[in-house]
Design an enzyme around this catalytic site. Structure first.
Site, short mmCIF file in Angstrom:
data_model
loop_
_atom_site.label_atom_id
_atom_site.label_comp_id
_atom_site.label_asym_id
_atom_site.label_seq_id
_atom_site.Cartn_x
_atom_site.Cartn_y
_atom_site.Cartn_z
N GLN A 1 9.69 -43.73 13.95
CA GLN A 1 10.01 -45.07 14.57
C GLN A 1 8.86 -45.77 14.94
O GLN A 1 8.60 -46.85 15.46
CB GLN A 1 10.85 -45.05 15.54
CG GLN A 1 12.26 -44.22 15.48
CD GLN A 1 12.86 -43.76 16.65
OE1 GLN A 1 13.77 -44.65 17.44
NE2 GLN A 1 12.67 -42.40 16.91
N ASN A 2 7.38 -45.03 14.79
CA ASN A 2 6.31 -45.55 15.41
C ASN A 2 5.60 -46.64 14.49
O ASN A 2 5.92 -46.34 13.04
CB ASN A 2 5.18 -44.18 15.53
CG ASN A 2 5.56 -43.53 16.59
OD1 ASN A 2 6.95 -43.77 17.20
ND2 ASN A 2 5.27 -42.36 16.54
N VAL A 3 4.96 -47.40 14.82
CA VAL A 3 4.61 -48.58 14.04
C VAL A 3 2.84 -48.61 13.96
O VAL A 3 2.30 -49.24 13.54
CB VAL A 3 4.88 -49.93 14.52
CG1 VAL A 3 6.14 -50.06 14.42
CG2 VAL A 3 4.17 -50.05 15.92
N HIS B 1 10.45 -48.90 11.60
CA HIS B 1 10.30 -49.86 12.31
C HIS B 1 9.11 -50.64 11.95
O HIS B 1 8.70 -51.73 12.79
CB HIS B 1 10.26 -49.80 13.90
CG HIS B 1 11.55 -49.25 14.44
ND1 HIS B 1 11.61 -48.43 15.68
CD2 HIS B 1 12.87 -49.38 14.24
CE1 HIS B 1 12.68 -48.24 15.79
NE2 HIS B 1 13.62 -48.62 14.85
N CYS C 1 2.95 -71.04 2.76
CA CYS C 1 4.10 -72.17 3.37
C CYS C 1 3.62 -72.77 4.75
O CYS C 1 4.24 -73.99 5.09
CB CYS C 1 5.48 -71.57 3.51
SG CYS C 1 5.77 -70.70 5.12
N THR D 1 11.38 -38.37 20.58
CA THR D 1 12.04 -39.66 20.77
C THR D 1 12.96 -39.48 21.81
O THR D 1 13.66 -38.49 22.09
CB THR D 1 12.59 -40.12 19.33
OG1 THR D 1 13.53 -41.30 19.58
CG2 THR D 1 13.62 -38.93 18.83
N SER D 2 13.36 -40.49 22.71
CA SER D 2 14.19 -40.58 23.61
C SER D 2 15.77 -40.63 22.92
O SER D 2 16.81 -40.53 23.52
CB SER D 2 14.13 -41.88 24.49
OG SER D 2 14.35 -42.87 23.91
N ASN E 1 10.77 -31.74 22.70
CA ASN E 1 10.44 -32.81 23.62
C ASN E 1 10.11 -32.37 24.91
O ASN E 1 10.95 -31.36 25.14
CB ASN E 1 11.75 -33.88 23.77
CG ASN E 1 11.63 -34.93 24.32
OD1 ASN E 1 10.89 -35.31 25.48
ND2 ASN E 1 11.96 -36.26 23.76
N PRO E 2 9.13 -32.66 25.76
CA PRO E 2 9.13 -32.13 27.07
C PRO E 2 10.23 -32.03 27.96
O PRO E 2 10.56 -31.04 28.64
CB PRO E 2 7.99 -32.90 27.56
CG PRO E 2 7.36 -33.76 26.71
CD PRO E 2 8.16 -34.16 25.32
P1 OAD Z 1 10.77 -43.44 23.95
O1 OAD Z 1 9.70 -44.31 25.06
O2 OAD Z 1 11.97 -44.20 24.29
O3 OAD Z 1 10.71 -42.28 24.24
C1 OAD Z 1 9.61 -41.36 23.92
C2 OAD Z 1 10.06 -39.91 24.10
O4 OAD Z 1 8.86 -38.77 23.79
C3 OAD Z 1 10.73 -39.33 25.54
O5 OAD Z 1 11.72 -38.70 25.29
C4 OAD Z 1 9.55 -38.50 26.09
O6 OAD Z 1 10.13 -37.35 26.82
C5 OAD Z 1 8.79 -37.80 24.90
N1 OAD Z 1 7.44 -37.29 24.92
C6 OAD Z 1 6.65 -37.97 25.76
N2 OAD Z 1 5.33 -36.95 25.37
C7 OAD Z 1 5.49 -36.31 24.41
C8 OAD Z 1 4.80 -35.42 23.67
N3 OAD Z 1 3.54 -35.09 23.93
N4 OAD Z 1 5.46 -34.56 22.89
C9 OAD Z 1 6.76 -34.89 22.54
N5 OAD Z 1 7.56 -35.73 22.96
C10 OAD Z 1 6.96 -36.49 23.95
O7 OAD Z 1 10.35 -43.89 22.55
P2 OAD Z 1 11.05 -43.97 21.18
O8 OAD Z 1 12.21 -43.13 21.29
O9 OAD Z 1 10.13 -43.76 20.13
O10 OAD Z 1 11.37 -49.75 18.90
O11 OAD Z 1 11.69 -45.31 21.22
C11 OAD Z 1 12.55 -45.93 20.25
C12 OAD Z 1 12.05 -47.09 19.87
O12 OAD Z 1 12.14 -48.03 21.22
C13 OAD Z 1 10.70 -47.63 19.26
O13 OAD Z 1 10.38 -47.47 18.04
C14 OAD Z 1 10.49 -49.14 19.88
C15 OAD Z 1 11.11 -48.95 21.29
O14 OAD Z 1 11.70 -50.20 21.61
C16 OAD Z 1 11.06 -51.24 18.73
O15 OAD Z 1 9.93 -51.65 18.87
C17 OAD Z 1 12.23 -51.76 17.82
#
Ligand code: OAD
Length: 244
Positions: free
Chosen positions: A100-102, A118, A147, A185-186, A210-211
Site C-alpha cells: 500500500q506504500n507509495v 496505491h 493537453c 498495516t492497520s 505488527n507491534p
Molecule cells: P497505518 O498508519 O494505518 O498503519 C500502520 C501500521 O503499522 C500500524 O498498525 C502500526 O502499529 C504498524 N507499525 C508501526 N511501526 C511498525 C514497524 N516498525 N513494523 C511493523 N509494523 C509497524 O498505515 P497503512 O495500514 O499502511 O492510503 O494505511 C493504509 C492506507 O491508508 C495507506 O496506504 C494510505 C492511508 O490513508 C492512501 O493514501 C490511499
C-alpha cells in the site's frame, strides 16, 4: 521466538503473498498514517490533501504536501524489513508483494514482483486523462505537456478506484497463495485489507507482523508482535538454512 509452524508453512509454500503498509517503512524514518502523535493523518486531514476534490479546490497545497513527502522518501533508505522480503523472494518458488506504500522502497531493496496498490509518489499523471507524464517540476502546479491540464501525483486518493491491473493481480495472488503475510498495516483500508481475509477463506496460513495487534488479528493464524525490521530478518534466518 517465532512460531515453528509458520516457518514450516513457509518452507513448504508454493506461493507466498505479502501485503505491506506504512509500518514497514517506519524504520526508514517515514511516518505512518494513523499512529497516535506521529501519524500523518493525526496532523493533517486527508480530505484536504488526498482526494480529487481537495486537488481541484487547491492544487498548489496538494502539490506542496506531495513534494514534501517526495523529499522525505528521497532521503530515506530501505531497512532490514524491506531487505528481508527481497531475500525471501529468492527463497520461495513464488512471491507476490502487494504494497500500500507509495515510497518505492521495496523496489529499491531489490524486490522484483511488486504490486504498488496505491501507486507511486514519484510518478506524475495527467489529472484529466490519467496517463503517466513528464513535467516541468519547477511550476507550483505543473501541467500536462500534451493537453495543458493539471498534472497530479500518481497515487490513489480516497474515493478513487485501485488501478484495475493491480487489483486483479493482487486478488489473484491472495486467492492462489498458501502463506499470506500482513505486515505493518492497520488493516483498516479496503480493498487492501480484504486480501488477507480472502487468503484466509482460501485456507492459506495467514500471519500478521505488527507491534500491536490490529482489528483483524484474531481472524489470522498468527499475530507476531514486533517491528518488521526485527521480525522479518529473524523469520528469514529460520527459513534460509533449509531452503537454500
Ligand atoms: P497505518 O498508519 O494505518 O498503519 C500502520 C501500521 O503499522 C500500524 O498498525 C502500526 O502499529 C504498524 N507499525 C508501526 N511501526 C511498525 C514497524 N516498525 N513494523 C511493523 N509494523 C509497524 O498505515 P497503512 O495500514 O499502511 O492510503 O494505511 C493504509 C492506507 O491508508 C495507506 O496506504 C494510505 C492511508 O490513508 C492512501 O493514501 C490511499
Amino acid at each position: 521466538m517465532l512460531p515453528e509452524a509458520l516457518i514450516q508453512a513457509l518452507r513448504e509454500a508454493r506461493h507466498v503473498c505479502v501485503l505491506t503498509g506504512a509500518g514497514i517503512s517506519a524504520e526508514s524514518g517515514i511516518p505512518t498514517f494513523r499512529e497516535a502523535q506521529t501519524g500523518l493523518w493525526e496532523k493533517h486531514d486527508p480530505m484536504d490533501l488526498a482526494t480529487p476534490e481537495a486537488f481541484l479546490r487547491d492544487p498548489a497545497l496538494v502539490w506542496r504536501w506531495y513534494r514534501w513527502r517526495r523529499s522525505l522518501v528521497a532521503g530515506a533508505t530501505p531497512n532490514p524489513g524491506h531487505r528481508a522480503l527481497a531475500q525471501l523472494e529468492e527463497l520461495v518458488p513464488q512471491l507476490t508483494l502487494v504494497t500500500q506504500n507509495v515510497d518505492g522502497l521495496h523496489v529499491r531493496a531489490g524486490s522484483r514482483n511488486v504490486i504498488e496498490f496505491h501507486g507511486n509518489l514519484f510518478v506524475t499523471r495527467c489529472f484529466v486523462e490519467g496517463c503517466v507524464i513528464e513535467v516541468d517540476d519547477e511550476a507550483e502546479v505543473p501541467s500536462c505537456p500534451a493537453c495543458g491540464g493539471h498534472a497530479r501525483p500518481g497515487v490513489v486518493w480516497f474515493g478513487e478506484a485501485i488501478p484495475e491491473q493491480a487489483l486483479e493481480r493482487s486478488f489473484a495472488a491472495a486467492q492462489d497463495c498458501d502463506v499470506f503475510l500482513s505486515i505493518g498495516t492497520s488493516s483498516l483500508v479496503y480493498p487492501a485489507a480484504g486480501l488477507a481475509e480472502l487468503a484466509k477463506r482460501q485456507r492459506a496460513v495467514v500471519a500478521e507482523i505488527n507491534p500491536g495487534p490490529t482489528g483483524l488479528a484474531d481472524r489470522f493464524d498468527f499475530a507476531i508482535p514486533g517491528k518488521a525490521g526485527a521480525v522479518l530478518p529473524e523469520l528469514l534466518a529460520g527459513l534460509s538454512g533449509d531452503r537454500r
